[in-house]
Design a protein around this motif. Structure first.
Motif, PDB file in Angstrom:
ATOM      1  N   GLY A  61      38.230   2.207 -36.331  1.00  0.00           N
ATOM      2  CA  GLY A  61      38.322   2.733 -34.973  1.00  0.00           C
ATOM      3  C   GLY A  61      37.306   2.093 -34.060  1.00  0.00           C
ATOM      4  N   VAL A  62      37.287   2.551 -32.814  1.00  0.00           N
ATOM      5  CA  VAL A  62      36.375   2.015 -31.801  1.00  0.00           C
ATOM      6  C   VAL A  62      35.618   3.161 -31.140  1.00  0.00           C
ATOM      7  CG1 VAL A  62      37.822   0.007 -31.323  1.00  0.00           C
ATOM      8  CG2 VAL A  62      38.171   2.105 -29.997  1.00  0.00           C
ATOM      9  N   ASP A  63      34.503   2.814 -30.494  1.00  0.00           N
ATOM     10  CA  ASP A  63      33.864   3.755 -29.577  1.00  0.00           C
ATOM     11  C   ASP A  63      33.651   3.033 -28.261  1.00  0.00           C
ATOM     12  OD1 ASP A  63      30.649   3.027 -29.570  1.00  0.00           O
ATOM     13  OD2 ASP A  63      31.531   2.700 -31.552  1.00  0.00           O
ATOM     14  N   VAL A  64      33.905   3.746 -27.163  1.00  0.00           N
ATOM     15  CA  VAL A  64      33.927   3.119 -25.843  1.00  0.00           C
ATOM     16  C   VAL A  64      33.152   3.939 -24.818  1.00  0.00           C
ATOM     17  CG1 VAL A  64      36.206   2.104 -26.312  1.00  0.00           C
ATOM     18  CG2 VAL A  64      36.050   4.300 -25.110  1.00  0.00           C
ATOM     19  N   SER A  65      32.822   3.263 -23.732  1.00  0.00           N
ATOM     20  CA  SER A  65      32.207   3.908 -22.578  1.00  0.00           C
ATOM     21  C   SER A  65      32.669   3.162 -21.335  1.00  0.00           C
ATOM     22  CB  SER A  65      30.676   3.863 -22.687  1.00  0.00           C
ATOM     23  OG  SER A  65      30.210   2.524 -22.529  1.00  0.00           O
ATOM     24  N   LYS A  66      32.018   3.396 -20.224  1.00  0.00           N
ATOM     25  CA  LYS A  66      32.394   2.733 -18.967  1.00  0.00           C
ATOM     26  C   LYS A  66      32.341   1.217 -19.076  1.00  0.00           C
ATOM     27  CE  LYS A  66      27.691   2.884 -17.053  1.00  0.00           C
ATOM     28  NZ  LYS A  66      26.836   3.386 -15.950  1.00  0.00           N
ATOM     29  N   TYR A  67      31.523   0.723 -19.989  1.00  0.00           N
ATOM     30  CA  TYR A  67      31.322  -0.716 -20.103  1.00  0.00           C
ATOM     31  C   TYR A  67      32.543  -1.452 -20.647  1.00  0.00           C
ATOM     32  CZ  TYR A  67      26.510   0.574 -19.230  1.00  0.00           C
ATOM     33  OH  TYR A  67      25.369   1.073 -18.655  1.00  0.00           O
ATOM     34  N   PHE A  83      41.380   5.419 -34.602  1.00  0.00           N
ATOM     35  CA  PHE A  83      40.660   6.511 -33.954  1.00  0.00           C
ATOM     36  C   PHE A  83      39.750   5.939 -32.878  1.00  0.00           C
ATOM     37  CE2 PHE A  83      37.786   5.296 -37.385  1.00  0.00           C
ATOM     38  CZ  PHE A  83      36.533   5.307 -36.779  1.00  0.00           C
ATOM     39  N   ALA A  84      39.330   6.798 -31.951  1.00  0.00           N
ATOM     40  CA  ALA A  84      38.431   6.377 -30.881  1.00  0.00           C
ATOM     41  C   ALA A  84      37.458   7.497 -30.547  1.00  0.00           C
ATOM     42  CB  ALA A  84      39.223   5.995 -29.636  1.00  0.00           C
ATOM     43  N   TYR A  85      36.200   7.127 -30.367  1.00  0.00           N
ATOM     44  CA  TYR A  85      35.219   8.054 -29.820  1.00  0.00           C
ATOM     45  C   TYR A  85      34.817   7.552 -28.438  1.00  0.00           C
ATOM     46  CZ  TYR A  85      34.558  11.602 -33.312  1.00  0.00           C
ATOM     47  OH  TYR A  85      34.747  12.698 -34.119  1.00  0.00           O
ATOM     48  N   ILE A  86      34.746   8.488 -27.510  1.00  0.00           N
ATOM     49  CA  ILE A  86      34.608   8.178 -26.091  1.00  0.00           C
ATOM     50  C   ILE A  86      33.327   8.812 -25.550  1.00  0.00           C
ATOM     51  CG2 ILE A  86      35.681   8.484 -23.830  1.00  0.00           C
ATOM     52  CD1 ILE A  86      38.375   8.844 -25.464  1.00  0.00           C
ATOM     53  N   LYS A  87      32.497   7.991 -24.891  1.00  0.00           N
ATOM     54  CA  LYS A  87      31.289   8.555 -24.299  1.00  0.00           C
ATOM     55  C   LYS A  87      31.656   9.521 -23.187  1.00  0.00           C
ATOM     56  CE  LYS A  87      26.754   7.646 -22.337  1.00  0.00           C
ATOM     57  NZ  LYS A  87      25.749   6.651 -21.895  1.00  0.00           N
ATOM     58  N   PRO A 242      39.386  -4.982 -22.640  1.00  0.00           N
ATOM     59  CA  PRO A 242      39.075  -6.261 -21.994  1.00  0.00           C
ATOM     60  C   PRO A 242      37.688  -6.823 -22.298  1.00  0.00           C
ATOM     61  CG  PRO A 242      38.892  -4.467 -20.420  1.00  0.00           C
ATOM     62  CD  PRO A 242      39.446  -3.863 -21.683  1.00  0.00           C
ATOM     63  N   THR A 243      36.831  -6.061 -22.936  1.00  0.00           N
ATOM     64  CA  THR A 243      35.482  -6.530 -23.253  1.00  0.00           C
ATOM     65  C   THR A 243      35.237  -6.386 -24.752  1.00  0.00           C
ATOM     66  OG1 THR A 243      34.408  -4.364 -23.069  1.00  0.00           O
ATOM     67  CG2 THR A 243      34.717  -5.607 -21.027  1.00  0.00           C
ATOM     68  N   ARG A 244      34.101  -6.888 -25.188  1.00  0.00           N
ATOM     69  CA  ARG A 244      33.698  -6.661 -26.574  1.00  0.00           C
ATOM     70  C   ARG A 244      33.457  -5.168 -26.787  1.00  0.00           C
ATOM     71  NH1 ARG A 244      32.581 -11.265 -29.445  1.00  0.00           N
ATOM     72  NH2 ARG A 244      32.387 -13.185 -28.209  1.00  0.00           N
ATOM     73  N   VAL A 245      33.614  -4.735 -28.032  1.00  0.00           N
ATOM     74  CA  VAL A 245      33.573  -3.295 -28.292  1.00  0.00           C
ATOM     75  C   VAL A 245      33.023  -3.028 -29.692  1.00  0.00           C
ATOM     76  CG1 VAL A 245      35.931  -3.199 -29.240  1.00  0.00           C
ATOM     77  CG2 VAL A 245      34.957  -1.181 -28.105  1.00  0.00           C
ATOM     78  N   ASP A 246      32.430  -1.858 -29.874  1.00  0.00           N
ATOM     79  CA  ASP A 246      31.970  -1.418 -31.192  1.00  0.00           C
ATOM     80  C   ASP A 246      33.171  -1.105 -32.069  1.00  0.00           C
ATOM     81  OD1 ASP A 246      29.293  -1.486 -30.372  1.00  0.00           O
ATOM     82  OD2 ASP A 246      29.360   0.586 -29.683  1.00  0.00           O
ATOM     83  N   ARG A 247      33.071  -1.481 -33.345  1.00  0.00           N
ATOM     84  CA  ARG A 247      34.118  -1.121 -34.297  1.00  0.00           C
ATOM     85  C   ARG A 247      33.490  -0.347 -35.454  1.00  0.00           C
ATOM     86  NH1 ARG A 247      38.308  -5.931 -35.143  1.00  0.00           N
ATOM     87  NH2 ARG A 247      36.587  -6.885 -36.277  1.00  0.00           N
ATOM     88  N   ASN A 248      34.286   0.560 -35.991  1.00  0.00           N
ATOM     89  CA  ASN A 248      33.785   1.515 -36.967  1.00  0.00           C
ATOM     90  C   ASN A 248      34.790   1.703 -38.093  1.00  0.00           C
ATOM     91  OD1 ASN A 248      31.464   2.837 -35.151  1.00  0.00           O
ATOM     92  ND2 ASN A 248      33.279   2.579 -33.900  1.00  0.00           N
ATOM     93  N   ALA A 249      34.267   2.085 -39.254  1.00  0.00           N
ATOM     94  CA  ALA A 249      35.125   2.371 -40.400  1.00  0.00           C
ATOM     95  C   ALA A 249      34.890   3.807 -40.857  1.00  0.00           C
ATOM     96  CB  ALA A 249      34.827   1.411 -41.551  1.00  0.00           C
ATOM     97  N   PHE A 250      35.943   4.409 -41.359  1.00  0.00           N
ATOM     98  CA  PHE A 250      35.873   5.742 -41.956  1.00  0.00           C
ATOM     99  C   PHE A 250      35.697   5.601 -43.460  1.00  0.00           C
ATOM    100  CE2 PHE A 250      38.306   9.129 -44.164  1.00  0.00           C
ATOM    101  CZ  PHE A 250      37.595  10.246 -43.747  1.00  0.00           C
TER     102      PHE A 250
END
Length: 269
Positions: A61-67, A83-87, A242-250
Motif C-alpha cells: 500500500g501507500v501513504d499520502v499527503s498534500k505533497y 491499501f492507503a493511509y492518508i494524512k 504524480p509524485t514519488r510516494v511512500d510504499r508499505n507492506a503488510f
C-alpha cells in the motif's frame, strides 16, 4: 551502514518466521515462501535490501499527503495497490488540505483506507485528538487510525527534548482516545531513532506497529519487535500518483490480510 546484496530470498524465510505477531492482536500465521506481488509494486525504483525483501509480502500500500498532489485513486487501486493511509492532521490546528479529496477518492475507488495524525510535541494531546476526531470520519468501514510519532529536534517552533516516560504517557493517552472514538485498536507509526529512544523494551507492544526502514530488513534496526506494517520505500512511483510516494507492506499473506480487514470492519463499495 552499507547495503548487503541478497543472493537468495528463499534463504531469508527463517528470519521472517521469527517475527511473531502474538503481541499485536490479529496477524499472520506464516509468510509466503516466494514473491506474491501480482502487480502490487508498479513503477520503476532503485533496489535496496528493503525493496527486494518486500517482495516476500503479498499486500502492498501507500501513504499520502498534500505533497502527492491530485491522486487518481481508481488508477492507484487498479494498478495493484491494496491499501492507503492518508494524512489528516498535524498538531492541534493543521488539517492536510488534500485530506478530504484523498479520503473520498480512495473510498469511491473501493480501496481500504485510513487516516493518520502527525504528533506535534508542543500542543496538548487533547487538542490534537479533538482536531483529528473533527477531521476524520468515524466510518466503520475505514481502516484503524494511525498515530505518527517521530522526533522533531530541528523543528523551529518545537525543539522540545522528549522525556521517555512522559512521552509514553502522552502517546498512550492519545491511543486510548483514538480507540474510544473510532472503536478500533489504533496503529503506531514510528521511525528508527524514535523507536530506539522511546519504544525500546517493547514499550506499548500491545498496539500494532508500523515501522519505517527503507534500506534494510526490519530486524536490522528493530530487532525482534513485532510489526503489522513496514514502510520500505520513500521514493516509489505508483500508477495514479504524480509524485514519488511512500510504499508499505503488510505482515502476512492474502488470507491474513482478509482476516485483518474483516476484524477491523472494512467493507468494500
Amino acid at each position: 551502514m552499507c547495503e548487503v546484496p541478497l543472493k537468495s530470498l528463499s534463504k531469508l524465510a527463517p528470519l521472517f518466521a521469527l517475527l511473531s505477531l502474538a503481541a499485536c492482536g490479529p496477524g499472520p500465521t506464516a509468510l509466503p515462501d516466494r514473491p506474491m506481488l501480482t502487480g502490487a509494486r508498479p513503477g520503476n525504483y532503485k533496489e535496496t535490501e528493503a525493496t527486494e525483501l518486500a517482495r516476500n509480502f503479498a499486500i502492498h500500500g501507500v501513504d499520502v499527503s498534500k505533497y502527492q498532489g491530485n491522486v487518481d485513486w481508481m488508477a492507484v487501486h487498479e494498478g495493484g495497490v491494496q491499501f492507503a493511509y492518508i494524512k489528516a492532521t498535524e498538531g492541534g490546528d493543521r488539517i492536510d488540505p488534500k485530506f478530504l479529496q484523498n479520503w473520498n477518492g480512495a473510498k469511491a475507488a473501493g480501496l481500504p483506507h485510513g487516516g493518520y495524525h502527525f504528533v506535534y510535541w508542543c500542543r496538548p494531546w487533547q487538542e490534537q485528538m479533538a482536531l483529528f476526531e473533527k477531521t476524520v470520519p468515524s466510518d466503520p468501514g475505514a481502516l484503524p487510525p494511525v498515530l505518527d510519532v517521530e522526533a522533531t529536534p530541528t523543528s523551529p517552533t518545537c525543539p522540545r527534548h522528549l522525556e521517555r516516560e512522559q512521552t509514553l504517557r502522552d502517546i498512550k493517552a492519545m491511543l486510548v482516545e483514538m480507540e474510544r472514538y473510532y472503536g478500533k485498536r489504533p496503529i503506531i507509526y514510528t521511525t528508527v531513532d524514535f523507536h530506539e529512544a522511546i519504544f525500546y523494551g517493547n514499550a506499548l507492544g500491545e498496539y500494532p506497529m508500523w515501522i519505517r526502514s527503507t534500506k534494510h530488513r526490519p530486524s536490522v534496526k528493530y530487532g525482534d519487535r513485532a510489526w503489522h506494517f513496514w514502510q520500505y520505500q520513500s521514493d516509489g512511483w505508483v500508477r495514479g500518483i504524480p509524485t514519488r510516494v511512500d510504499r508499505n507492506a503488510f505482515y502476512g499473506d492474502t488470507k491474513d490480510w482478509q482476516v485483518w480487514l474483516k476484524t477491523n470492519g472494512f467493507a468494500s463499495n
